[in-house]
Design a protein around this motif. Sequence first.
Motif, PDB file in Angstrom:
ATOM      1  N   GLN A 171       0.274 -10.384   2.536  1.00  0.00           N
ATOM      2  CA  GLN A 171       1.301 -10.385   1.400  1.00  0.00           C
ATOM      3  C   GLN A 171       1.059  -9.305   0.530  1.00  0.00           C
ATOM      4  N   ILE A 172      -0.205  -8.761   0.640  1.00  0.00           N
ATOM      5  CA  ILE A 172      -0.536  -7.293  -0.315  1.00  0.00           C
ATOM      6  C   ILE A 172      -1.265  -6.437   0.458  1.00  0.00           C
ATOM      7  N   LEU A 173      -0.757  -4.978   0.525  1.00  0.00           N
ATOM      8  CA  LEU A 173      -1.062  -4.000   1.281  1.00  0.00           C
ATOM      9  C   LEU A 173      -1.232  -2.835   0.362  1.00  0.00           C
ATOM     10  N   ASP A 174      -2.556  -2.089   0.372  1.00  0.00           N
ATOM     11  CA  ASP A 174      -2.714  -0.594  -0.491  1.00  0.00           C
ATOM     12  C   ASP A 174      -3.093   0.238   0.477  1.00  0.00           C
ATOM     13  N   LEU A 175      -2.367   1.298   0.631  1.00  0.00           N
ATOM     14  CA  LEU A 175      -2.976   2.388   1.688  1.00  0.00           C
ATOM     15  C   LEU A 175      -2.862   3.633   0.542  1.00  0.00           C
ATOM     16  N   SER A 176      -3.008   3.654  -0.503  1.00  0.00           N
ATOM     17  CA  SER A 176      -2.964   4.696  -1.369  1.00  0.00           C
ATOM     18  C   SER A 176      -4.242   5.612  -1.115  1.00  0.00           C
ATOM     19  N   GLN A 177      -3.743   6.756  -1.532  1.00  0.00           N
ATOM     20  CA  GLN A 177      -4.919   8.013  -1.240  1.00  0.00           C
ATOM     21  C   GLN A 177      -5.255   8.030   0.059  1.00  0.00           C
ATOM     22  N   THR A 178      -4.593   7.891   0.962  1.00  0.00           N
ATOM     23  CA  THR A 178      -4.891   8.245   2.491  1.00  0.00           C
ATOM     24  C   THR A 178      -4.002   9.282   2.914  1.00  0.00           C
ATOM     25  N   LYS A 179      -4.274   9.893   4.023  1.00  0.00           N
ATOM     26  CA  LYS A 179      -3.511  11.073   4.529  1.00  0.00           C
ATOM     27  C   LYS A 179      -2.412  10.713   5.521  1.00  0.00           C
ATOM     28  N   ILE A 180      -1.970   9.275   5.567  1.00  0.00           N
ATOM     29  CA  ILE A 180      -1.046   9.079   6.618  1.00  0.00           C
ATOM     30  C   ILE A 180       0.362   9.613   6.308  1.00  0.00           C
ATOM     31  N   LYS A 181       1.012   9.858   7.285  1.00  0.00           N
ATOM     32  CA  LYS A 181       2.197  10.550   7.102  1.00  0.00           C
ATOM     33  C   LYS A 181       3.510   9.628   7.478  1.00  0.00           C
ATOM     34  N   SER A 182       3.337   8.554   8.246  1.00  0.00           N
ATOM     35  CA  SER A 182       4.256   7.633   8.481  1.00  0.00           C
ATOM     36  C   SER A 182       3.722   5.999   8.747  1.00  0.00           C
ATOM     37  N   LEU A 183       4.589   5.322   8.725  1.00  0.00           N
ATOM     38  CA  LEU A 183       4.130   3.759   9.006  1.00  0.00           C
ATOM     39  C   LEU A 183       4.524   3.321  10.550  1.00  0.00           C
ATOM     40  N   PRO A 184       3.481   2.560  11.028  1.00  0.00           N
ATOM     41  CA  PRO A 184       3.759   2.214  12.398  1.00  0.00           C
ATOM     42  C   PRO A 184       4.858   1.182  12.430  1.00  0.00           C
ATOM     43  N   GLN A 185       5.374   0.871  13.612  1.00  0.00           N
ATOM     44  CA  GLN A 185       6.578   0.076  13.690  1.00  0.00           C
ATOM     45  C   GLN A 185       6.237  -1.549  13.427  1.00  0.00           C
ATOM     46  N   SER A 186       5.041  -1.771  13.716  1.00  0.00           N
ATOM     47  CA  SER A 186       4.588  -3.434  13.348  1.00  0.00           C
ATOM     48  C   SER A 186       4.305  -3.437  12.135  1.00  0.00           C
ATOM     49  N   PHE A 187       4.408  -2.386  11.015  1.00  0.00           N
ATOM     50  CA  PHE A 187       4.370  -2.655   9.693  1.00  0.00           C
ATOM     51  C   PHE A 187       5.718  -3.415   9.342  1.00  0.00           C
ATOM     52  N   PHE A 188       6.831  -3.056   9.990  1.00  0.00           N
ATOM     53  CA  PHE A 188       7.971  -3.766   9.395  1.00  0.00           C
ATOM     54  C   PHE A 188       8.167  -5.021   9.867  1.00  0.00           C
ATOM     55  N   LYS A 189       7.099  -5.664  10.563  1.00  0.00           N
ATOM     56  CA  LYS A 189       7.273  -7.146  10.936  1.00  0.00           C
ATOM     57  C   LYS A 189       6.284  -7.791   9.993  1.00  0.00           C
ATOM     58  N   LEU A 190       6.088  -7.328   8.846  1.00  0.00           N
ATOM     59  CA  LEU A 190       5.181  -8.164   7.971  1.00  0.00           C
ATOM     60  C   LEU A 190       6.149  -8.766   6.738  1.00  0.00           C
ATOM     61  N   VAL A 191       7.011  -9.686   7.204  1.00  0.00           N
ATOM     62  CA  VAL A 191       8.140 -10.501   6.712  1.00  0.00           C
ATOM     63  C   VAL A 191       7.499 -11.006   5.339  1.00  0.00           C
ATOM     64  N   GLN A 192       6.357 -11.382   5.420  1.00  0.00           N
ATOM     65  CA  GLN A 192       5.698 -12.065   3.980  1.00  0.00           C
ATOM     66  C   GLN A 192       5.167 -11.236   2.995  1.00  0.00           C
ATOM     67  N   LEU A 193       5.123  -9.811   3.338  1.00  0.00           N
ATOM     68  CA  LEU A 193       4.589  -8.945   2.395  1.00  0.00           C
ATOM     69  C   LEU A 193       5.341  -8.639   1.035  1.00  0.00           C
ATOM     70  N   GLN A 194       4.696  -9.015   0.022  1.00  0.00           N
ATOM     71  CA  GLN A 194       5.201  -8.927  -1.241  1.00  0.00           C
ATOM     72  C   GLN A 194       4.562  -7.852  -1.984  1.00  0.00           C
ATOM     73  N   LYS A 195       3.631  -7.210  -1.869  1.00  0.00           N
ATOM     74  CA  LYS A 195       3.358  -5.685  -2.668  1.00  0.00           C
ATOM     75  C   LYS A 195       2.697  -4.937  -1.688  1.00  0.00           C
ATOM     76  N   PHE A 196       3.665  -3.882  -1.860  1.00  0.00           N
ATOM     77  CA  PHE A 196       3.175  -2.408  -0.842  1.00  0.00           C
ATOM     78  C   PHE A 196       3.015  -1.332  -1.765  1.00  0.00           C
TER      79      PHE A 196
END
Length: 1046
Positions: free
Chosen positions: A536-561
């Motif tokens: 439900q809550i995911l924080d990826l702040s202050q990282t060097k990522i350039k893109s999101l993996p395809q599995s990220f968009f399966k997180l249908v319960q995600l409330q806060k990104f």
Amino acid sequence: MEPSRSRTSPDSAAEEDLSGFGSKQPVYSDLDAKSDLGKKPSQRMQSRAIIMYEVWELNKKKDVVCFILSYPPFNSRNNETHGGWIRHVLEINHKVREELHTEKEVSISELSSEITRLLHHSIHDIEAHVPSDIIGKMCEWWSPRHTTPKKAMLDLCIDDFMIRQFLQGIQIPEIRRILISEVNDETFLCRLKNLPPIRQMFDLVIQVNVKFCLKIKDIEDRIIEELGFSTSSRGEAEQLLRSQNFLILLDDFDTRRINLHDLGNGWWNSDNTQKIALISFLVHPEVPVDLEIKRNHHLLSWELFSMNVGEVVHSSTIQKLAVHVLKQCSGHLLATVLMARALKEVKDVRIWQHASRVISFLPTSHTEDRILLNALSFVLGHLGSANKYVKYCASYLEIEGTYKVDLLERWMNEDLIGTLDEGEQIVQHLVNALLLESFQNGQSIRMRDEIRKELMNFYKAETNPILLVELDGRGLMEAPKNGVWEEANEMHLMNNKISKLPDNPNSPKLSVLFLQGNHHLRVISTSFFQCMPILQILDLSQTKIKSLPQSFFKLVQLQKFILRSCELFKELPIEVGELCHLEVLDLEGTEIINLPIAIGKLTNLTCLKVSFNPQINHNRRNNHSNTIIPQNVISNLLQLEELSLDVDLEDERWNETMKDIVKEICSLNRLHSLKLHLPKVFLLNDFTNGSSSINLSCMCFRFLVGRHQKRMISRLSHEFAIKFEEQESCLKYLNGEGVPIEVEKVLKHASALFLDRHLTVTSLSEFGIKNMKNLKFCALVECNEIQTIVDAGDDRYGVLQSLEYLYLHYMKNLRSIWKGPPIWMGLLSNLKVLALHTCPELATIFTFNILQQCCNLEELVVEDCPEINSIVNHKVLAKDVGPWAWYLPKLKKMSIHYMPKLVSISQGVLIAPNLEWLSLYDCPSLKILSPEEVSSCKLKVIIGEADWWSALEWKKSERFQPPNLDAIFVPIERDIDLRTQLAEINDQLQAQMQKTEPSQQSGSGDSLKAPAVEAGTSAKQKQMKLGHLFMKWPLSELHPFLIQVP
């Protein structure tokens, strides 16, 4: 023998009669029981007056019961007992109106008896959640005892609660006329009439302002005209209304002039749903309606929270978090008190943030009451070993309760406790947490039914409370192994050195994942989020990522990104629109090129923050980047409460679309926080012209207006920027000319003003002193035409009376703070910080007149003002000053740097009796100090050059002996940056204070004892000596040092 069961609140005795809300018995209870026939007219009038009073009392009780029944947990229950009583009250109202307002002879005593019976309706179940004294006061004139924060978020909360009560009230057929009083926000009506349930229930929703209507006919004519008919077609309009389900909203209704029950007598049709709602800014003592909804009543949940959480709620930092927790509780009365008691006097911001997350979780198992289950989950997560006693009581404690001594004996037999005293402490701890209730004068214990039910749901789904894996800031190079991921409910992995995550961790229970601050993390595997079904809550702040993996968009319960400060992140895929439960999307500090149109599908978003990468003409690479925000995306996000759009004002795409985007923003009626960059001043007009759904006086805003010319090197300190951002409502005006009316209108609502490089104004007064009544923070930077701050003329009252922080930086022609006749009262009377940097023409700071006004000044910074020869310039006779008159009584910190002509601080005037920190650097003409200038007995440290200090002389004084301050002098080296040295000294003091044991404390009035400083002692050597001595100094004596260094 088992104790008798009572459903009163824990704080009330079981035998106490609370059924009447503390209402008095009718004054004339001995009225003739048979008949009122034959009474004299005066007697009948007196009897009818008694009836009217009793009916008024009954309706107050009915309104309070309806109000409380709109709150969880009551609004999810079958409350037919109270529902039947409410209908009987409405029937008696109708009966009284029909009988007392006619010439018929009626039995007053029979009517009075029926009213008295209704007044004694039992509300024990309600009193189990709300203290009876509060309920009693709500039936009269109640206002919350605890101060409510002036935050738009709380206002929005209250509006939500009022709307919920309105929607519940209109479900009762007998309720036709509703008064909503104390409405202080013009956007409330707009929200109400546009609600989907309202549109579904009613064929016609009509809003009419009736402020100037003096008669019923005037109102009816206005309604008929709103329907599109002329007043001569009254019959056609009435026929239409009789055939429709209608809701008529009468705005600004004054019940003192008009009897509402005479309105629209020919419109009603019992086969249809027909309601009239009156909206009023006032409170009316007696209104002939079926239901009154009072805004003040809906502060109840804040009052309950404040009563139980303690003084910590008054902290400005905690208060904002407290309002957020309250909002997530949705006014749930039991959950509100549970959370408040669990957070009682907690000052750790992280715990408050965790509480806010837990209370908002979506259910992962069967539950009838999600909010209560989440509250219990939070409480249990912080109980530690006491959790096993709660589990025992939920499983084995009798429903009707048991004697406390019996419970303790059972615990001892189960080896849960060793002594009765230990058990007593545990029981009291659980009673304080509201997990258990004490009754029969503390002899018996029971558990609330609703708490027991949700606890059993919790224990069925979870063998243990939430498993929190806390590995933050450990310097980890690798993420935990798969076994840890399988059991964890929360994973805190922030601020490590993780560069790689597991490919596909099995995390069926994981709801919170914190990975922010892992600067080495560049890539996330394609299937990483595949087995996180309830995240439900995911924080990826202050990282060097350039893109999101395809599995990220399966997180249908995600409330806060949250993806803050990821500078390599450029594009948000359209698949983000599949995250249908997303409430918070924070992309501040990223390099997003544009928002995909799919963002418009995220209709549950309450918070959207985005930073856009500027695209100049030659830098546009793809057609899809031609529009920074697609049309109608913002206007689709009707639930938005916080919106931040960080846009480079040189980006042509923003210039092309900003006008439409601003109009879309103005349609968001739930918005309470807005950050926006506007290149043109005229765009502010949309927020103040009256047609906007936004009310600036009730919200936090940050407007940056004008073209921004970037500096190669910022001249302003980081601390300055932080202080500006802390203000609630900020207006930053860049490179402006003149005083546009749009800026004046917004300034009236602003608490902070930042004028950067204004080109024409010669004083701050040109923006209108009356427009700055709410101003707490003011910064003027490189406004080269400004010669004085306040050019008062004859306006000498209440000038900048709310101002607390005044920063003046690089003001080429500034010559004075005040220009005009002597100040009578108000100027800068609340000023706490005054900072003057590089004002080459400024020769006077404190005239004697201004000195008298600044009674609350705590910090003074004067740097690089070469024409100043004294901080205080007084041109009055010494006898007029007074031999023992102290000025600047609250000044604690004074920093004076780079002042070549300074020869005196105050010219012998007694100032700063509570001064703690004095920094004097590069003031070569300051060769003599007066004891009056440094007479504070609380002075803890003086900072300056060692050779200057050695050569310093003391002026003779008739009042003071020259002080020996060698012990608290700290030298500064010229070849090292001044700010760096001051920061290092401050950091050392903070670090040593943290190491000092509380047992070493003593009185705070003692001065620091340190050795005298030889002229040859370097700053580093002196700081090492200080560090050695701190171990011996009392903790209370170190507090004055802990001041932010400018």
